[in-house]
Design a protein around this motif. Sequence first.
Motif: not given
Length: 318
Positions: A247-265
Motif C-alpha cells: 500500500s505504501l508503494v502504491s502511495a508513491g512512498m518508495g519501492v519494495a522487495l517482496v516474494p513473488q507470491s505478492l504479485c497476486h495482491l
Amino acid sequence: MDLRQFRYFVAVAEERHFGRAAQRLSMTQPPLSQQIRALEASLGAPLFVRTNRSVELTAVGRQLLPEVRRILADADALPALAQGLAHGEVGTLSLGFVSTADYGILPPLLRQFGERYPRVRLQLLEATSDVQVEALMDGRIDAGLFIPPVPARYANELSYLPIVREPLMLALPAGRGDAGAEGHAADARSGQPGEAVSLADFADEPLVIFPRRVAPAFYDIIMGCYAALGLTPRVGQEAIQMQTIVSLVSAGMGVALVPQSLCHLRRTGVTYRALRETSTLIETGLLWRTAEVTPVLEGFLETARGVAHTPPGATLST
C-alpha cells in the motif's frame, strides 16, 4: 448409576410396560425393576407412576427422557470419535502464518487439507515469524508457516519443514521504470509482473521494508541484494505487514522487495518486476513442536510435504 440404567429407563419409558421392556432388553422383569428403582434412588426422584395395568412417566421422567437420550447418543458416538481422533480425522489445528503465505502457499495447503480432513477445525492466526515462535513455545498454536531460520535457542525443541522457495520481485509505483508510465499502469491493472529490471536502476528510490526485529533473516536477504551490487538502500518507511508495504508503494512512498507470491495482491498503482540479477529465494516453511505431533498435525504435515515445491531455475540464498 451407569449407562445401562439409562438404557433401561429409556426402554421402559418407550414401552410403557416393564414386561415388554424386559423382553426388548433380553432380560427378566425383576432385575429390570430393581435397576429402575436403583436409578430413581440415585437421582432422588421417582421416574415412573406404576399401577397394575400401566407405567407412566412422572413430570421428572418426561423432562429427563430427552436428556438421557442425548447422553446415550453421545456415548454411542464415542468409539467413532476416538477412532477419528486417533487417525487425525477429527480435532482442531491452530495454525499461524506470515502475511506473505496468504498470497502463495496458504490457500492451496488449506484447500488440500480440508478436502482430505473435512472434520478437522482450523484456527488461523496471522502473525510475524517472531510472534509465531513465541506462540509455539507457549502452546498457543500447533504449527506455523513462517520464514526461517529457527532461533538457535529453540533448535532442539522445534522442527522445521521447508515448503516453498520463491524469488524476490521489485514492487514499485506504477509509472516508474524503464517501460514508461503507460506500460506500468497496464501492468498494475493486470496484476502481472512486467519485464525484468535491474535493482541498480532504483537504488535512489526509498526502500519500504519491515523492521529487522520482525524477521531478521528476511531483512538481511533484502539488504544483501543491495550489498551484492555495492549499493546501500535508503530506508524510507517501515511496516510490519506485507499488505501495508505494498500500500505504501502504491502511495508513491518508495519501492519494495517482496516474494513473488505478492504479485497476486493486485493493488491499484503498483507494478511488479522480476530482477535481472541472480534470483534470491525467500523460503517459507512449517514449524512445530517436535515433542507434540498429534494425529491431526501429522495429517497436516503429510499434506504440506505434498505441496512443497521450489520454482525451477532458482537458487536458495543462505
